[in-house]
Design an enzyme around this catalytic site. Structure first.
Site, short mmCIF file in Angstrom:
data_model
loop_
_atom_site.label_atom_id
_atom_site.label_comp_id
_atom_site.label_asym_id
_atom_site.label_seq_id
_atom_site.Cartn_x
_atom_site.Cartn_y
_atom_site.Cartn_z
N CYS A 114 -10.99 52.26 2.82
CA CYS A 114 -12.40 52.67 2.72
C CYS A 114 -12.58 54.19 2.70
O CYS A 114 -13.39 54.73 1.93
CB CYS A 114 -13.21 52.05 3.83
SG CYS A 114 -12.34 51.90 5.38
N HIS B 181 -18.81 55.57 6.66
CA HIS B 181 -17.83 56.60 7.04
C HIS B 181 -18.34 57.96 6.52
O HIS B 181 -18.88 58.04 5.41
CB HIS B 181 -16.48 56.33 6.40
CG HIS B 181 -15.77 55.13 6.93
ND1 HIS B 181 -16.18 54.42 8.03
CD2 HIS B 181 -14.62 54.52 6.50
CE1 HIS B 181 -15.34 53.42 8.26
NE2 HIS B 181 -14.39 53.46 7.34
N1 LIG Z 1 -14.20 46.86 7.05
C1 LIG Z 1 -13.92 47.80 6.16
O1 LIG Z 1 -14.56 48.85 6.05
C2 LIG Z 1 -12.79 47.59 5.24
C3 LIG Z 1 -12.63 48.46 4.20
C4 LIG Z 1 -11.58 48.30 3.34
C5 LIG Z 1 -10.72 47.26 3.56
N2 LIG Z 1 -10.90 46.41 4.59
C6 LIG Z 1 -9.95 45.30 4.75
O2 LIG Z 1 -10.61 44.07 4.49
C7 LIG Z 1 -10.02 43.04 5.27
C8 LIG Z 1 -11.09 42.32 6.09
O3 LIG Z 1 -11.81 43.23 6.87
P1 LIG Z 1 -13.15 42.81 7.66
O4 LIG Z 1 -13.68 44.08 8.18
O5 LIG Z 1 -14.02 41.94 6.83
O6 LIG Z 1 -12.53 41.92 8.87
P2 LIG Z 1 -13.26 40.85 9.79
O7 LIG Z 1 -14.72 41.11 9.88
O8 LIG Z 1 -12.47 40.81 11.05
O9 LIG Z 1 -13.06 39.45 9.00
C9 LIG Z 1 -11.79 38.88 8.79
C10 LIG Z 1 -11.92 37.68 7.87
O10 LIG Z 1 -10.60 37.18 7.59
C11 LIG Z 1 -10.56 35.79 7.89
N3 LIG Z 1 -9.23 35.40 8.33
C12 LIG Z 1 -8.51 35.90 9.34
N4 LIG Z 1 -7.33 35.26 9.45
C13 LIG Z 1 -7.31 34.32 8.47
C14 LIG Z 1 -6.38 33.34 8.07
N5 LIG Z 1 -5.21 33.16 8.70
N6 LIG Z 1 -6.69 32.54 7.02
C15 LIG Z 1 -7.87 32.68 6.38
N7 LIG Z 1 -8.81 33.60 6.71
C16 LIG Z 1 -8.53 34.40 7.75
C17 LIG Z 1 -11.58 35.60 8.99
O11 LIG Z 1 -11.97 34.25 9.04
P3 LIG Z 1 -12.39 33.51 10.42
O12 LIG Z 1 -13.89 33.65 10.51
O13 LIG Z 1 -11.99 32.11 10.15
O14 LIG Z 1 -11.65 34.15 11.54
C18 LIG Z 1 -12.70 36.52 8.48
O15 LIG Z 1 -13.42 35.86 7.48
C19 LIG Z 1 -8.95 43.74 6.09
O16 LIG Z 1 -7.75 43.63 5.35
C20 LIG Z 1 -9.40 45.16 6.15
O17 LIG Z 1 -8.34 46.05 6.35
C21 LIG Z 1 -11.93 46.53 5.44
#
Ligand SMILES: NC(=O)c1ccc[n+]([C@@H]2O[C@H](COP(=O)([O-])OP(=O)(O)OC[C@H]3O[C@@H](n4cnc5c(N)ncnc54)[C@H](OP(=O)(O)O)[C@@H]3O)[C@@H](O)[C@H]2O)c1
Length: 344
Positions: free
Chosen positions: A130, A242
């Site tokens: 990000c 950010h």
């Molecule tokens: N947040 C940001 O600003 C940002 C920016 C760029 C990239 N990212 C990347 O995007 C990804 C997600 O970030 P987020 O902020 O959305 O995280 P988050 O809010 O913690 O959500 C994680 C998601 O992944 C699912 N998940 C976790 N383990 C799983 C599994 N074994 N099988 C299937 N689904 C699973 C969770 O489902 P459940 O509800 O079932 O737990 C939830 O839907 C990460 O790789 C992060 O590094 C985030």
């Protein structure tokens, strides 16, 4: 032409934003399939005016899906992206699992859309970190004009960048401070409420953190391998968006006024730069918006050909979900992907 789109991590911060952005931008979908872990089977998510029920990733068959927006972390992506790609479904991945793979394009459409060619080698396309995404959107037009030699960036990154549990932690800690309860740190290494933390991701051998390393490696891959960059990444008690203080040294002269004009014309950038109290953007104002905002553009008197600026963007949108959907739009607009149903 309409695509069957699966969203892995649909209950997460980024996944929910992906659903909103697909609907807002009217991306042509024949079906949207929200997927998550076993914890969320049947959980409801919104897509436009519809409510969809989440299914379990482990039992889903991707053979008739066209695009998978993957946002469930690196471990899930490492295991699943190659399998999904092998079923002819193009994975647009938000984790860091594939960003540095030579056979996987790392794309910010405003900056390097042409680098998408070759995505079919693995059927995986990576979305940058990000903090890198918004930075390269602001740097690209300036690089085209005066050639960037070196960048020094300090980030002020919101807690939503660490997922939904991290947002809950800021909320819970803030409440605890007000009611004089003990403050518990679980997701972050120290208290984040009314504080800030100069560590994002793990430490590396040279003392930089992985987040700082990512900004270097990704800027080089997306924009220009010759650019030298050094970053200090800091987590701040802000929920969304950010912010970055950026010092840029160029090979050729460029004035603040020229930079302002160039950035005003640049895709994805909005310049808000009045030299008066409040004449700049703050993270609160950028939340929910698509633009990368640039403010406080000024000349750096301590170096030749130097500029300083302030850059703010919604990390869940341009930093993740919006960029992913824009990549899907590049695949569609350049006719690089035909929906399986239309091809049949
Ligand atoms: N947040 C940001 O600003 C940002 C920016 C760029 C990239 N990212 C990347 O995007 C990804 C997600 O970030 P987020 O902020 O959305 O995280 P988050 O809010 O913690 O959500 C994680 C998601 O992944 C699912 N998940 C976790 N383990 C799983 C599994 N074994 N099988 C299937 N689904 C699973 C969770 O489902 P459940 O509800 O079932 O737990 C939830 O839907 C990460 O790789 C992060 O590094 C985030």
């Amino acid at each position: 032409m309409a695509y069957k789109v699966a969203i892995v991590g649909a209950t997460g911060n980024v996944g929910r934003e992906m659903l909103d952005i697909l609907a807002e931008r009217r991306f042509p979908v024949s079906e949207v399939v929200p997927l998550a872990s076993s914890r969320s089977i049947g959980a409801e998510v919104s897509f436009g005016d519809k409510t969809l029920k989440c299914r379990h990733l482990d039992t889903y068959d991707f053979s008739d899906a066209d695009i998978c927006l993957m946002s469930a972390g690196g471990t899930v992506s490492k295991e699943w992206s190659p399998r999904i790609g092998a079923q002819g479904c193009v994975v647009i991945d938000n984790s860091s699992a594939w960003r540095y793979d030579a056979d996987v394009p790392l794309i910010v459409p405003e900056v390097n859309a042409n680098a998408i060619a070759g995505f079919a080698k693995k059927n995986i396309i990576a979305n940058p970190n990000c903090s890198t995404a918004q930075l390269v959107v602001a740097l690209k037009p300036l690089h085209d004009k005066a050639k960037i030699r070196r960048v020094v960036v300090s980030t002020y990154q919101s807690v939503s960048g660490a997922g939904k549990d991290a947002m809950d932690e800021l909320f819970a800690q803030t409440r605890s401070v007000f009611v004089s309860d003990p403050v518990e740190a679980k997701k972050f290494p120290k208290r984040i409420a009314f504080n800030l933390i100069p560590q994002i991701d793990v430490f590396m051998e040279d003392g930089f953190t992985k987040e700082e390393w990512k900004m270097v490696a990704e800027t080089k891959k997306i924009l220009d391998p010759k650019i030298k960059l050094v970053a200090t990444c800091v987590r701040v008690p802000v929920f969304i968006s950010h912010s970055e203080a950026v010092n840029i040294e160029f090979e050729n002269p460029i004035t603040a006024e020229e930079a302002r004009e160039i950035l005003r014309e640049a895709p994805g950038v909005l310049v808000i730069d009045k030299r008066e109290p409040g004449g700049y953007i703050t993270p609160h104002e950028a939340a929910g918006e698509d633009a990368t905002y640039v403010s406080r553009i000024r000349e750096d008197p301590t170096v030749d050909n130097g500029l300083v600026l302030w850059c703010v963007s919604d990390n869940l949108r341009k930093g993740a979900a919006l960029n992913a959907v824009q990549i899907a739009e590049v695949l569609m607009n350049r006719k690089l992907l035909t929906p399986k149903k239309a091809a049949a």
